[in-house]
Design a protein around this motif. Sequence first.
Motif, short mmCIF file in Angstrom:
data_model
loop_
_atom_site.label_atom_id
_atom_site.label_comp_id
_atom_site.label_asym_id
_atom_site.label_seq_id
_atom_site.Cartn_x
_atom_site.Cartn_y
_atom_site.Cartn_z
N SER A 255 3.24 -8.79 -1.21
CA SER A 255 3.53 -9.93 -0.32
C SER A 255 2.47 -10.04 0.77
N GLN A 256 1.97 -8.93 1.26
CA GLN A 256 0.92 -8.97 2.27
C GLN A 256 -0.37 -9.54 1.71
N ARG B 290 -10.39 1.32 10.47
CA ARG B 290 -11.23 0.19 10.88
C ARG B 290 -12.71 0.42 10.55
N GLN B 291 -13.19 1.63 10.76
CA GLN B 291 -14.59 1.96 10.49
C GLN B 291 -14.91 1.80 9.00
N GLY C 114 -1.10 1.90 -0.01
CA GLY C 114 0.21 1.46 0.46
C GLY C 114 0.10 0.13 1.18
N PRO C 115 1.13 -0.21 1.97
CA PRO C 115 1.10 -1.48 2.71
C PRO C 115 -0.09 -1.57 3.66
N ILE C 116 -0.52 -2.78 3.92
CA ILE C 116 -1.69 -3.03 4.75
C ILE C 116 -1.32 -2.88 6.22
N ASN C 117 -2.09 -2.07 6.92
CA ASN C 117 -1.89 -1.87 8.35
C ASN C 117 -2.19 -3.18 9.08
N PRO C 118 -1.25 -3.71 9.88
CA PRO C 118 -1.47 -4.97 10.57
C PRO C 118 -2.72 -4.98 11.46
N GLU C 119 -3.12 -3.82 11.97
CA GLU C 119 -4.31 -3.75 12.82
C GLU C 119 -5.60 -3.99 12.03
N LEU C 120 -5.53 -3.84 10.70
CA LEU C 120 -6.72 -3.99 9.86
C LEU C 120 -6.75 -5.33 9.14
#
Length: 138
Positions: A88-89, A21-22, A52-58
Amino acid sequence: MIKMEDATWGIRIEMQGQPNRQELSKLLDDLRKTLQSARPSFGVIIDLSASGPINPELRDLLLHALRLLQLKGMVRIAGCLASTLAASQIRRLASETGVTAGLRCIDTRKEGWKLGAELWAVKARESEDFLDSPVITF
């Protein structure tokens, strides 16, 4: 770590590993400083192949970054990805921000992907020998 390069043709962003996040907040701040005023139209290359895949929290921070880029004049974006899930993300994020028409997802597992990304972001040209279809290579 996230690297951002401001070029005459647009912006190149490379995410080396899964960002936190930072780091994404710093990227947003850097984009705001770099794009203080709107540009006539520019392309973006965003290399997510090492993250890799995008972290949903970000997800929300990436949405903000795409909206900011679009607001400041982005017309094309080459999303360089190494998996169909990440592709897809990024397509979903692009549809939520209205940049789907300018998005091309490029498979970084294919030889010559950097040239394909540059052709799209800089010249809006799709390399026939590289891209499998007009919209996505996955």
